[in-house]
Design a protein around this motif. Sequence first.
Motif, PDB file in Angstrom:
ATOM      1  N   THR A  62       0.834  -1.198   0.000  1.00  0.00           N
ATOM      2  CA  THR A  62       0.000   0.000   0.000  1.00  0.00           C
ATOM      3  C   THR A  62       0.874   1.256   0.000  1.00  0.00           C
ATOM      4  O   THR A  62       0.398   2.358   0.218  1.00  0.00           O
ATOM      5  CB  THR A  62      -0.959  -0.039   1.211  1.00  0.00           C
ATOM      6  OG1 THR A  62      -1.453  -1.375   1.336  1.00  0.00           O
ATOM      7  CG2 THR A  62      -2.172   0.856   0.992  1.00  0.00           C
TER       8      THR A  62
ATOM      9  N   LEU B 138       0.186   9.472  -4.317  1.00  0.00           N
ATOM     10  CA  LEU B 138      -1.106  10.063  -4.652  1.00  0.00           C
ATOM     11  C   LEU B 138      -1.116  11.596  -4.656  1.00  0.00           C
ATOM     12  O   LEU B 138      -1.717  12.200  -5.550  1.00  0.00           O
ATOM     13  CB  LEU B 138      -2.200   9.526  -3.719  1.00  0.00           C
ATOM     14  CG  LEU B 138      -2.500   8.027  -3.882  1.00  0.00           C
ATOM     15  CD1 LEU B 138      -3.585   7.589  -2.902  1.00  0.00           C
ATOM     16  CD2 LEU B 138      -2.935   7.707  -5.305  1.00  0.00           C
TER      17      LEU B 138
ATOM     18  N   ARG C 117      -1.642   6.196 -14.206  1.00  0.00           N
ATOM     19  CA  ARG C 117      -3.014   5.734 -14.429  1.00  0.00           C
ATOM     20  C   ARG C 117      -3.694   6.701 -15.367  1.00  0.00           C
ATOM     21  O   ARG C 117      -4.522   7.499 -14.984  1.00  0.00           O
ATOM     22  CB  ARG C 117      -3.755   5.677 -13.116  1.00  0.00           C
ATOM     23  CG  ARG C 117      -3.267   4.517 -12.283  1.00  0.00           C
ATOM     24  CD  ARG C 117      -3.734   4.672 -10.881  1.00  0.00           C
ATOM     25  NE  ARG C 117      -2.671   4.282  -9.980  1.00  0.00           N
ATOM     26  CZ  ARG C 117      -2.888   3.962  -8.724  1.00  0.00           C
ATOM     27  NH1 ARG C 117      -4.082   4.007  -8.229  1.00  0.00           N
ATOM     28  NH2 ARG C 117      -1.870   3.612  -7.971  1.00  0.00           N
TER      29      ARG C 117
ATOM     30  N   LEU D  29      -7.078   9.215  -2.839  1.00  0.00           N
ATOM     31  CA  LEU D  29      -7.240   8.050  -1.962  1.00  0.00           C
ATOM     32  C   LEU D  29      -8.728   7.750  -1.770  1.00  0.00           C
ATOM     33  O   LEU D  29      -9.136   6.590  -1.732  1.00  0.00           O
ATOM     34  CB  LEU D  29      -6.561   8.288  -0.610  1.00  0.00           C
ATOM     35  CG  LEU D  29      -6.602   7.108   0.363  1.00  0.00           C
ATOM     36  CD1 LEU D  29      -6.072   5.835  -0.282  1.00  0.00           C
ATOM     37  CD2 LEU D  29      -5.821   7.404   1.630  1.00  0.00           C
TER      38      LEU D  29
ATOM     39  N   GLN E 111     -10.982   8.291  -3.992  1.00  0.00           N
ATOM     40  CA  GLN E 111     -11.438   7.668  -5.234  1.00  0.00           C
ATOM     41  C   GLN E 111     -11.112   6.175  -5.242  1.00  0.00           C
ATOM     42  O   GLN E 111     -11.899   5.361  -5.694  1.00  0.00           O
ATOM     43  CB  GLN E 111     -10.792   8.341  -6.449  1.00  0.00           C
ATOM     44  CG  GLN E 111     -11.431   9.678  -6.791  1.00  0.00           C
ATOM     45  CD  GLN E 111     -10.663  10.416  -7.873  1.00  0.00           C
ATOM     46  OE1 GLN E 111      -9.826   9.833  -8.565  1.00  0.00           O
ATOM     47  NE2 GLN E 111     -10.943  11.691  -8.020  1.00  0.00           N
ATOM     48  N   VAL E 112      -9.909   5.839  -4.765  1.00  0.00           N
ATOM     49  CA  VAL E 112      -9.546   4.421  -4.685  1.00  0.00           C
ATOM     50  C   VAL E 112     -10.436   3.751  -3.640  1.00  0.00           C
ATOM     51  O   VAL E 112     -10.968   2.668  -3.850  1.00  0.00           O
ATOM     52  CB  VAL E 112      -8.068   4.236  -4.307  1.00  0.00           C
ATOM     53  CG1 VAL E 112      -7.707   2.757  -4.264  1.00  0.00           C
ATOM     54  CG2 VAL E 112      -7.172   4.968  -5.297  1.00  0.00           C
TER      55      VAL E 112
ATOM     56  N   ALA F 282      -8.253   0.025  -1.256  1.00  0.00           N
ATOM     57  CA  ALA F 282      -6.808   0.252  -1.351  1.00  0.00           C
ATOM     58  C   ALA F 282      -6.036  -0.780  -0.530  1.00  0.00           C
ATOM     59  O   ALA F 282      -4.926  -1.152  -0.881  1.00  0.00           O
ATOM     60  CB  ALA F 282      -6.460   1.668  -0.879  1.00  0.00           C
TER      61      ALA F 282
END
Lengths: 228, 304
Positions: free
Chosen positions: A57, A63, A110, B154, B156-157, B161
Amino acid sequence: MIRLIGVLIVIAGFALRLDTIGVVLVAGIVTGLVGGLSVGEILTTLGTAFTTNRYMTLFLITLPVIGILERYGLREVAARAIRSIKAATAGRVMTIYMIVRELAAAFSLRLGGHVQFIRPLVYPMALGAAEVNFEEVDEETKELIKGHSAAAENYGNFFGQNVFIAAGGVLLIVGTLAELGVEVTAEQVSLASIPIAVIAFVATLIQNMLFDRKLAKRLAAKQAQAEN
Amino acid sequence: MVNTILEIMYVLCGLVCLATAYYSYVDTELKTRYGTVAFWVLLAFTFVAGPHVPPAIIGAVVVLMGVLTATKQVNIASLMNSTDAFREEHSLKLGNQLFIPALTIAVVAFIVGQFTDLGGLVGLGFGAIIATIIAMVMTKASVKYIPYDGSRLLQQVGAVAILPQLLAALGALFAAAGVGQVIAEGISGILPQGNILAGVIAYCVGMALFTMIMGNAFAAFAVITAGIGIPFVYSQGANPWIAGALALTAGYCGTLMTPMAANFNIVPAAILETKNRNRVIISQVPVAIAMLIVHIILMYFWAF
């Protein structure tokens, strides 16, 4: 045999679209209980594995920067680049998108998506190419172009992503094998993923070339029919 | 050294989770905000405290997180991307240089993984930090967007996750309970012992079939590797990283052929308004089957 109940729970739970995390946890706990582990042992096994596999993770750390780039139009720039592709046939549009998507996935970008790219960009471009070549494109052909456009996204995404060293799939392989006592590194797995990425591109290329040929034949036959 | 750096990076991941908890907390419109806040705080706790508390506590925390998602307490807070006009304007101004920070992550991860002893994971972290700095200089964005946009993505995931991490934990529990042995014993009745080709076919096809049933190759990998991969492929002397890499993508061949993978196959058909809801699958089946055969051939000749 009863020990397989966890496998059954995972299959049934996923098939019924129940909450994924809940299903996995219930499967794990039930398996542990029928396998003779105490509650304490189950929690310890679960917690130990969860902590040692935190690296899966680790992508959370990427992000913020991706989010900021999106805020400043990363997707728009990518869309513009794809729109500038000059490809003469529907098949070639889809093949070029596939390789772009695959390379992006290999770099952990992505930058794809059916909503973001296939519907607004790739399908209209492929359809446009077919219309230039054949003037009239019937409903059935449109249907086929839709299917192949959506497929290009999946091919690129699935078979390209594991080339990236810290892809979710790569880390899953490393972690799962480690839990089973087999040691491999993320570098090794990502390098071993390259041949399939290349072969998937070739397979896409062949499928779309055959598709172009089929379109030409079918629409030529139709036009000949109309003229008679 | 590597472990210390990684622990620092896990703390950074924890901070992204805490930021997400914060933005969920301030979103008073979000009906389940306390559950959502609790989920992200708990995840942050596992990142930061993982190696410092008894593992059973982490196990209990993970179960608690499962209770929160199973009872639908974890939802998406409303975090906004910039407006279309803003993105259009800045994408024209910045152009292709927007790709530079994005590519930096992968390039740094690769270089560090390949040419130092630190490994690809540390590389990923360094890449992300360097990319963030480049992006901030390039866009001159306000610093507040670092936690804001990180949280936005995050969210959105979403809670899934943690799925890969959780599936690895499931694999550990399966291993502790001896699930792999049971499957292996069942299959050894059918599979000829010591036949490498039979093992390779069973592993690749098993991955594809299980993925088709479950709609998820990650989950299939944990189960099939324990049950078929270990006794019939790895134990016969397969190169483990080649067999592992191929097994997962063999599973993806299954993903291409199943309506269970709705977000890849059914939802796109709906978005494209196809007449046949299985249109995308129909397009993919020939390639998927060809690729599955390639996987078997490649694993047989390359991994042995």
